[in-house]
Motif scaffolding. Sequence first.
Motif, PDB file in Angstrom:
ATOM      1  N   HIS A 262      12.127  -2.100   2.893  1.00 22.35           N
ATOM      2  CA  HIS A 262      11.455  -2.058   4.192  1.00 22.35           C
ATOM      3  C   HIS A 262      12.287  -2.780   5.250  1.00 22.35           C
TER       4      HIS A 262
ATOM      5  N   ASP B   3       0.817  -1.218   0.000  1.00 19.76           N
ATOM      6  CA  ASP B   3       0.000   0.000   0.000  1.00 19.76           C
ATOM      7  C   ASP B   3       0.846   1.262   0.000  1.00 19.76           C
ATOM      8  N   ASP B   4       2.000   1.213   0.660  1.00 19.64           N
ATOM      9  CA  ASP B   4       2.843   2.403   0.820  1.00 19.64           C
ATOM     10  C   ASP B   4       3.892   2.589  -0.271  1.00 19.64           C
ATOM     11  N   ARG B   5       4.108   1.588  -1.101  1.00 18.31           N
ATOM     12  CA  ARG B   5       5.202   1.698  -2.070  1.00 18.31           C
ATOM     13  C   ARG B   5       4.852   2.648  -3.205  1.00 18.31           C
TER      14      ARG B   5
END
Length: 76
Positions: free
Chosen positions: A62, A48-50
């Motif tokens: 990460h 979701d954050d990439r």
Amino acid sequence: MSAERKRSLTIAGHRTSVSLEEPFWDALKEIAAAEGRTVAALIAAIDDDRDAVNLSSALRLHVLAHYRERAARTPV
């Protein structure tokens, strides 16, 4: 370093495969356990954050960030 190992998992309702070296899989398991969640949930959060990097690279980054942060908190 060890050869890459491919694993299949479900992220956001769709199946995908991720190839990582075994030490990275071990690190993801350790991080997930420390955070009280499954490896799949951790990977979904990273996904979701990439940004524009592929998922395998995002997972490696990460893990690197996690251990750098941990090392910075550890007194020498």
